[in-house]
Design a protein around this motif. Sequence first.
Motif, mmCIF file in Angstrom:
data_model
loop_
_atom_site.group_PDB
_atom_site.id
_atom_site.type_symbol
_atom_site.label_atom_id
_atom_site.label_comp_id
_atom_site.label_asym_id
_atom_site.label_seq_id
_atom_site.Cartn_x
_atom_site.Cartn_y
_atom_site.Cartn_z
ATOM 1 N N ALA A 263 36.300 41.991 49.835
ATOM 2 C CA ALA A 263 35.111 41.743 49.025
ATOM 3 C C ALA A 263 35.077 40.269 48.645
ATOM 4 N N TYR A 264 33.963 39.627 48.951
ATOM 5 C CA TYR A 264 33.781 38.192 48.700
ATOM 6 C C TYR A 264 32.585 38.023 47.773
ATOM 7 N N TYR A 265 32.829 37.507 46.557
ATOM 8 C CA TYR A 265 31.746 37.241 45.618
ATOM 9 C C TYR A 265 31.348 35.783 45.752
ATOM 10 N N TYR A 266 30.107 35.565 46.221
ATOM 11 C CA TYR A 266 29.597 34.211 46.433
ATOM 12 C C TYR A 266 28.617 33.843 45.323
ATOM 13 N N SER A 267 28.770 32.627 44.770
ATOM 14 C CA SER A 267 27.856 32.158 43.735
ATOM 15 C C SER A 267 27.819 30.634 43.758
ATOM 16 N N SER A 268 26.731 30.053 43.268
ATOM 17 C CA SER A 268 26.643 28.601 43.135
ATOM 18 C C SER A 268 26.863 28.179 41.689
ATOM 19 N N GLU A 269 27.164 29.144 40.823
ATOM 20 C CA GLU A 269 27.369 28.864 39.404
ATOM 21 C C GLU A 269 28.858 28.760 39.093
ATOM 22 N N TYR A 270 29.261 27.611 38.569
ATOM 23 C CA TYR A 270 30.650 27.403 38.192
ATOM 24 C C TYR A 270 30.873 27.920 36.772
ATOM 25 N N THR A 271 31.786 28.863 36.641
ATOM 26 C CA THR A 271 32.135 29.388 35.326
ATOM 27 C C THR A 271 33.483 30.090 35.424
ATOM 28 N N GLU A 272 34.046 30.463 34.290
ATOM 29 C CA GLU A 272 35.304 31.205 34.294
ATOM 30 C C GLU A 272 35.062 32.611 34.844
ATOM 31 N N ARG A 273 36.047 33.112 35.599
ATOM 32 C CA ARG A 273 35.851 34.404 36.273
ATOM 33 C C ARG A 273 37.102 35.276 36.143
ATOM 34 N N GLU A 274 36.864 36.576 36.280
ATOM 35 C CA GLU A 274 37.966 37.534 36.222
ATOM 36 C C GLU A 274 37.673 38.708 37.144
ATOM 37 N N VAL A 275 38.729 39.218 37.799
ATOM 38 C CA VAL A 275 38.629 40.403 38.648
ATOM 39 C C VAL A 275 39.562 41.466 38.081
ATOM 40 N N ARG A 276 39.020 42.654 37.878
ATOM 41 C CA ARG A 276 39.811 43.766 37.361
ATOM 42 C C ARG A 276 39.805 44.910 38.365
ATOM 43 N N ARG A 277 40.981 45.479 38.594
ATOM 44 C CA ARG A 277 41.115 46.652 39.462
ATOM 45 C C ARG A 277 41.693 47.797 38.655
ATOM 46 N N THR A 278 41.063 48.943 38.747
ATOM 47 C CA THR A 278 41.526 50.144 38.051
ATOM 48 C C THR A 278 41.380 51.341 38.988
ATOM 49 N N ARG A 279 41.859 52.512 38.549
ATOM 50 C CA ARG A 279 41.724 53.746 39.339
ATOM 51 C C ARG A 279 40.832 54.718 38.554
ATOM 52 N N PRO A 280 39.559 54.822 38.925
ATOM 53 C CA PRO A 280 38.633 55.662 38.140
ATOM 54 C C PRO A 280 38.988 57.132 38.117
ATOM 55 N N THR A 281 39.740 57.598 39.099
ATOM 56 C CA THR A 281 40.123 59.020 39.137
ATOM 57 C C THR A 281 41.607 59.214 38.849
ATOM 58 N N SER A 282 42.282 58.136 38.445
ATOM 59 C CA SER A 282 43.723 58.191 38.125
ATOM 60 C C SER A 282 44.545 58.743 39.277
ATOM 61 N N SER A 283 44.147 58.403 40.500
ATOM 62 C CA SER A 283 44.886 58.859 41.674
ATOM 63 C C SER A 283 45.127 57.690 42.614
ATOM 64 N N GLY A 284 46.233 57.756 43.365
ATOM 65 C CA GLY A 284 46.553 56.719 44.328
ATOM 66 C C GLY A 284 47.070 55.442 43.693
ATOM 67 N N SER A 285 47.172 54.394 44.510
ATOM 68 C CA SER A 285 47.629 53.082 44.061
ATOM 69 C C SER A 285 47.005 52.044 44.992
ATOM 70 N N PHE A 286 47.357 50.777 44.813
ATOM 71 C CA PHE A 286 46.757 49.740 45.647
ATOM 72 C C PHE A 286 47.617 48.478 45.673
ATOM 73 N N ARG A 287 47.383 47.659 46.697
ATOM 74 C CA ARG A 287 47.928 46.311 46.803
ATOM 75 C C ARG A 287 46.755 45.344 46.734
ATOM 76 N N ALA A 288 46.943 44.127 46.209
ATOM 77 C CA ALA A 288 45.800 43.268 45.936
ATOM 78 C C ALA A 288 46.077 41.794 46.222
ATOM 79 N N TYR A 289 45.054 41.134 46.724
ATOM 80 C CA TYR A 289 45.045 39.670 46.865
ATOM 81 C C TYR A 289 43.756 39.164 46.224
ATOM 82 N N THR A 290 43.868 38.130 45.387
ATOM 83 C CA THR A 290 42.706 37.579 44.680
ATOM 84 C C THR A 290 42.765 36.061 44.732
ATOM 85 N N ARG A 291 41.611 35.471 45.026
ATOM 86 C CA ARG A 291 41.544 34.009 45.103
ATOM 87 C C ARG A 291 40.267 33.492 44.446
#
Length: 293
Positions: A263-291
């Motif tokens: 997933a690539y979020y593209y914008s021309s607006e410079y501001t502080e940003r945050e990415v949050r990952r959660t499990r909406p069904t409380s099942s499974g797990s994940f590995r993550a890369y964020t830039r």
Amino acid sequence: MKHSIFKTLSIITVFSLLLFSCEDKEEELKEVQEVQELEEVNEAPTEGAIFPTEVSEVSEQVALIQKNGHEYQFVSIGENDDMVILEKLYGDAEINNDKSSLEEGLTPFDLFVSITDSGLPVPDRIAKTAKGTALEDSGREIQLAEKSVQILDPNYQESIVQKACYDVGYTGFRNTYCGGVPVTSTPTDIRFCDNGLWYSNTRNSYYGGSWRERDDVYTWTNVVCGLTRVQFYAWKSSGIWPFNSWSWHLQYQVDFTNGIWYAYYYSSEYTEREVRRTRPTSSGSFRAYTRFF
């Protein structure tokens, strides 16, 4: 003699008025500039600021392209030029963990042009992301798309790996999706490789003891069973200066199923940003890369 004195005094008076007038004008321009600079001040996120759970922007799929084992969704965000590109592999590309076509610095417009025929018009929302003379150089026409442009692969195959809990593993994720080790960051290019198994994960554009303003966000997520919700937040102002207030806005969220997702979020607006990952069904797990860059 007297007439000459009065004439001289008149000239001095006029000159003084002009001088004061110019000084007043300069002072007025200076005040306007200072007001404009104050309006542009971006207050840093405050500790304990609330993160809303409701999405603040309307999103709409602009295009869906399936090609050579890569499925791309172009999703417009809000009314400006913000856009999210979602990439999912299918068929042999998924089995072989093919590399993404999304290279560094590639805009949504660049990607759309690279994977479609030269005669295909570009949806106006995607055309907005073209930089410089890219649109003119492409020779493409702009289409005011009323519905999503869809180019489907007749050889498309439903996901194979989603039938089982698909995990590329600690080392595999690090080497393939984090770019190997070490993962280094700078104030203008902040990277996180969370290649262990996670149940929740939060990453933001905070680096070196202070918040950094960035416009684009890249993410890879390996969902191992269950669902993983990915949320893109931006620190934005509400109202008009000087009565505006700053807060976190949830710009977009998406739920990923088992497998590898980009997933690539593209914008021309410079501001502080945050990415949050959660499990909406409380099942499974994940590995993550964020830039953030």
